[in-house]
Design a protein around this motif. Structure first.
Motif, PDB file in Angstrom:
ATOM      1  N   GLU A 155     -12.648   4.967  -2.583  1.00  0.00           N
ATOM      2  CA  GLU A 155     -11.931   3.795  -2.082  1.00  0.00           C
ATOM      3  C   GLU A 155     -11.796   2.733  -3.170  1.00  0.00           C
ATOM      4  O   GLU A 155     -10.749   2.087  -3.296  1.00  0.00           O
ATOM      5  CB  GLU A 155     -12.663   3.214  -0.866  1.00  0.00           C
ATOM      6  CG  GLU A 155     -12.571   4.076   0.389  1.00  0.00           C
ATOM      7  CD  GLU A 155     -11.161   4.168   0.935  1.00  0.00           C
ATOM      8  OE1 GLU A 155     -10.384   3.207   0.733  1.00  0.00           O
ATOM      9  OE2 GLU A 155     -10.827   5.197   1.538  1.00  0.00           O
TER      10      GLU A 155
ATOM     11  N   ASP B 122      -8.352   1.092  -4.929  1.00  0.00           N
ATOM     12  CA  ASP B 122      -8.148  -0.299  -4.552  1.00  0.00           C
ATOM     13  C   ASP B 122      -7.033  -0.909  -5.400  1.00  0.00           C
ATOM     14  O   ASP B 122      -7.018  -0.772  -6.625  1.00  0.00           O
ATOM     15  CB  ASP B 122      -9.450  -1.083  -4.734  1.00  0.00           C
ATOM     16  CG  ASP B 122      -9.404  -2.446  -4.064  1.00  0.00           C
ATOM     17  OD1 ASP B 122      -8.291  -2.899  -3.704  1.00  0.00           O
ATOM     18  OD2 ASP B 122     -10.470  -3.070  -3.914  1.00  0.00           O
TER      19      ASP B 122
ATOM     20  N   ASP C 250      -4.238  -3.972   5.726  1.00  0.00           N
ATOM     21  CA  ASP C 250      -4.484  -3.244   4.486  1.00  0.00           C
ATOM     22  C   ASP C 250      -5.436  -2.076   4.702  1.00  0.00           C
ATOM     23  O   ASP C 250      -5.332  -1.047   4.028  1.00  0.00           O
ATOM     24  CB  ASP C 250      -5.078  -4.184   3.432  1.00  0.00           C
ATOM     25  CG  ASP C 250      -4.077  -5.239   2.993  1.00  0.00           C
ATOM     26  OD1 ASP C 250      -2.889  -5.063   3.289  1.00  0.00           O
ATOM     27  OD2 ASP C 250      -4.490  -6.225   2.350  1.00  0.00           O
ATOM     28  N   TYR C 251      -6.372  -2.218   5.617  1.00  0.00           N
ATOM     29  CA  TYR C 251      -7.385  -1.200   5.831  1.00  0.00           C
ATOM     30  C   TYR C 251      -6.994  -0.192   6.905  1.00  0.00           C
ATOM     31  O   TYR C 251      -7.807   0.648   7.290  1.00  0.00           O
ATOM     32  CB  TYR C 251      -8.713  -1.858   6.223  1.00  0.00           C
ATOM     33  CG  TYR C 251      -8.610  -2.842   7.371  1.00  0.00           C
ATOM     34  CD1 TYR C 251      -8.598  -2.409   8.701  1.00  0.00           C
ATOM     35  CD2 TYR C 251      -8.520  -4.202   7.132  1.00  0.00           C
ATOM     36  CE1 TYR C 251      -8.501  -3.309   9.752  1.00  0.00           C
ATOM     37  CE2 TYR C 251      -8.421  -5.116   8.172  1.00  0.00           C
ATOM     38  CZ  TYR C 251      -8.416  -4.660   9.473  1.00  0.00           C
ATOM     39  OH  TYR C 251      -8.307  -5.559  10.510  1.00  0.00           O
ATOM     40  N   SER C 252      -5.776  -0.254   7.410  1.00  0.00           N
ATOM     41  CA  SER C 252      -5.333   0.697   8.436  1.00  0.00           C
ATOM     42  C   SER C 252      -5.293   2.106   7.857  1.00  0.00           C
ATOM     43  O   SER C 252      -4.924   2.308   6.699  1.00  0.00           O
ATOM     44  CB  SER C 252      -3.955   0.310   8.969  1.00  0.00           C
ATOM     45  OG  SER C 252      -3.989  -0.958   9.595  1.00  0.00           O
ATOM     46  N   ARG C 253      -5.655   3.086   8.689  1.00  0.00           N
ATOM     47  CA  ARG C 253      -5.662   4.480   8.273  1.00  0.00           C
ATOM     48  C   ARG C 253      -4.929   5.326   9.309  1.00  0.00           C
ATOM     49  O   ARG C 253      -4.914   5.002  10.489  1.00  0.00           O
ATOM     50  CB  ARG C 253      -7.095   5.005   8.117  1.00  0.00           C
ATOM     51  CG  ARG C 253      -7.888   4.313   7.009  1.00  0.00           C
ATOM     52  CD  ARG C 253      -7.344   4.676   5.644  1.00  0.00           C
ATOM     53  NE  ARG C 253      -8.084   4.022   4.569  1.00  0.00           N
ATOM     54  CZ  ARG C 253      -7.761   2.857   4.036  1.00  0.00           C
ATOM     55  NH1 ARG C 253      -6.684   2.202   4.480  1.00  0.00           N
ATOM     56  NH2 ARG C 253      -8.469   2.333   3.055  1.00  0.00           N
TER      57      ARG C 253
ATOM     58  N   GLN D 104       0.807  -1.218   0.000  1.00  0.00           N
ATOM     59  CA  GLN D 104       0.000   0.000   0.000  1.00  0.00           C
ATOM     60  C   GLN D 104       0.846   1.277   0.000  1.00  0.00           C
ATOM     61  O   GLN D 104       0.343   2.363   0.316  1.00  0.00           O
ATOM     62  CB  GLN D 104      -0.947   0.032   1.224  1.00  0.00           C
ATOM     63  CG  GLN D 104      -1.863  -1.151   1.353  1.00  0.00           C
ATOM     64  CD  GLN D 104      -3.067  -1.061   0.442  1.00  0.00           C
ATOM     65  OE1 GLN D 104      -3.377   0.002  -0.063  1.00  0.00           O
ATOM     66  NE2 GLN D 104      -3.744  -2.169   0.238  1.00  0.00           N
TER      67      GLN D 104
END
Length: 571
Positions: free
Chosen positions: A213, A217, A305-308, A155
């Motif tokens: 989003e 992706d 992967d979805y960490s912000r 990412q």
């Protein structure tokens, strides 16, 4: 806290001028000072021909520095208008730290890929490979392609599209209008309730967020294909660094890249790694180095992967076993030395003790534990990111006040900040200062816009009778949003001064630098220059190193004040 203040505008002008030159800076300065404008107005105000203005806007859009209202893309019939993105421009100051993280995580090839995307803005995969020297070298092209795949899976770079250049506010407004018209048709009346309007707005925001989003992706560009020569009975293969970042997942696929999708830098992902380094340092400063090692392991285990960057706490609860596997054996002596326990204790037991300390189970963490523990039989832990970041922000504030006004002023500010409103006598007692000194420090803090006061009549009757000010008393308070905006503006001013000083130093030594370049072109080294020129070059290098160090430290303060979760005024 992301507004176009005077100092932020000045800093952005310095950044654009150094990166693109004076002509493009005139266009950027017009947008920075005037706001959203159409092409004809930008051309007139910047005193440039329309073709030149259009070319400058294309360059700025290519580097994500300008966004549009999307009028032509959406066929709305309105004029295309442009707006400068101050936040993305200021992120360019983080490039040095991003390159250092890339080199630390991967290798020189990945570093070159990231640097190439920084230089050109957005690029397709074939263009990146060509720019990195893979045009006539198949082996080099394969290495660069693998580096791109690794960066995408982690990412660090991600896909983009033309829709990403349209302002969120305009997209949300168009989508809101569509939902509102549809609702009016369904209800048969134009009189909508406040709840209906609020639902339409929330639905529009959610849809635009989901669409963006999807556009970013990695599955849009990364194609997974099952391995043809995979043997299910063989031993587990050695995991790469990418697999460590993605949660120790085995390589089960071959990956290919779409060739017609542009890629750009994912600043949010790099920001997460910078934030995690700060959290580890905070644990080391509060306890010891071993606590920092455990904190680093749990942050690494919680990275998904979805960490912000804006998340208030890490995702799922992390078990002790997952944390133990991420700690290197070379760190075991440090863990054992950090606690006064028996040398026969196992590493899992030692780590459980550290987890209890970080979560406040032993009573040492006070009211702000770093971790939160669940109540299961095999307890897991999540990191309270926002709580730690608030503490980091407070420490920056107190440290700046301590350097400028002294330790007593910092104590006074701490008393005021921890109470909604405080009397002078309360400040005197809690800060343990004479009333005269407390008033002096309060006045100095008020002069710096760090505290504010409010006059309150002792009784309403006395106020109506017109009694003198001695019949009134004052309450002191701190507006967090205003204070941190003031600090952020001051840091922007310092960064602008640093960039201006660097440009001035280079300009003063331009003749010596030209001689150095000429000597390099002739194949000579610096020893061929005169002693005076060599001394000037050494002096310039020393100045630039000091200024670059000050710039990196100031940018880190900006990161703490503006980007970390829990910032006042930040949504």
């Amino acid at each position: 806290m992301r507004n176009n203040g005077k100092e932020a505008v000045r800093l952005c002008e310095h950044i654009v001028r150094q990166a693109f030159g004076e002509v493009i800076c005139r266009v950027a300065s017009t947008l920075l000072n005037r706001g959203r404008l159409p092409l004809s107005t930008i051309s007139r105000l910047s005193a440039l021909p329309k073709p030149t203005t259009s070319a400058a806007l294309i360059i700025l859009i290519q580097h994500d520095l300008v966004q549009t209202n999307g009028a032509s893309f959406k066929n709305t019939g309105d004029d295309e208008q442009y707006e400068f993105d101050t936040y993305t421009c200021l992120l360019r100051l983080r490039w040095g730290r991003i390159l250092a993280i890339t080199l630390q995580t991967y290798d020189e090839v990945a570093l070159e890929v990231v640097r190439t995307i920084m230089i050109y803005g957005k690029m397709k995969v074939p263009d990146i490979i060509d720019a990195c020297g893979g045009t006539n070298d198949a082996i080099r092209a394969e290495v660069v392609n693998n580096a791109i795949i690794a960066l995408i899976r982690a990412q660090f770079i991600r896909p983009t599209s033309p829709e990403m250049h349209i302002l969120d506010s305009d997209q949300i407004q168009r989508r809101f209008n569509l939902h509102r018209i549809e609702l009016i048709k369904n209800k048969g009346t134009a009189m909508l309730s406040a709840v209906d309007i609020e639902n339409c707005e929330a639905k529009a925001k959610h849809e635009i967020r989901e669409e963006k989003e999807d556009l970013q992706d990695i599955r849009r560009i990364l194609i997974e294909r099952p391995k043809l020569d995979k043997d299910l009975n063989n031993k587990k293969k050695k995991r790469s660094k990418v697999n460590m970042i993605l949660g120790n997942v085995e390589e089960e696929f071959d990956y290919e890249l779409q060739q017609n999708i542009h890629l750009r830098i994912n600043y949010d992902r790099f920001g997460i790694l910078i934030r995690n380094e700060l959290l580890v340092q905070a644990a080391e400063e509060r306890w010891n180095k071993a606590a920092g090692i455990v904190m680093k392991a749990i942050l690494q285990a919680s990275l998904k992967d979805y960490s912000r960057l804006s998340e208030e706490r890490s995702g799922d609860f992390i078990g002790t076993n997952s944390i133990v596997t991420l700690i290197d054996e070379k760190d075991y002596p440090v863990l054992l030395a950090g606690l006064a326990i028996s040398s026969r204790s196992t590493i899992p037991e030692v780590i459980r003790n550290y987890l209890n300390i970080l979560s406040g189970e032993d009573g040492s963490a006070g009211s702000a534990p770093f971790l939160r523990k669940d109540n299961g039989t095999n307890p897991g832990y999540i990191v309270e990111i926002e709580i730690i970041c608030r503490k980091l922000r407070e420490n920056v504030l107190y440290q700046l006040v301590r350097e400028k006004l002294g330790d007593k002023a910092a104590r006074v500010l701490a008393v005021v900040s921890k109470s909604s409103k405080a009397f002078e006598t309360t400040v005197r007692d809690c800060a343990m200062l004479p009333l005269k000194d407390a008033r002096m420090h309060l006045a100095n803090l008020q002069r710096l816009s760090l505290v504010e006061t409010q006059e309150v009549p002792k009784t309403a009757a006395k106020s109506r009778m017109g009694l003198p000010s001695s019949a009134e008393y004052h309450l002191w308070a701190m507006d967090e949003t205003r204070v941190y905006e003031t600090l952020l503006t001051n840091v922007y001013k310092s960064l602008g001064n640093i960039l201006q000083r660097k440009s001035k130093e280079i300009e003063e030594k331009r003749i010596v630098l030209a001689r150095e370049n000429k000597a390099e072109e002739l194949g000579s080294n610096k020893l061929m220059l005169s002693n005076k020129d060599q001394e000037d070059l050494l002096e310039l290098d020393d100045y630039l190193k000091k200024l670059s160090l000050a710039e990196m430290r100031s940018e880190l303060i900006v990161f703490v004040l503006r980007d970390l979760p829990g910032s006042p005024g930040l949504k």
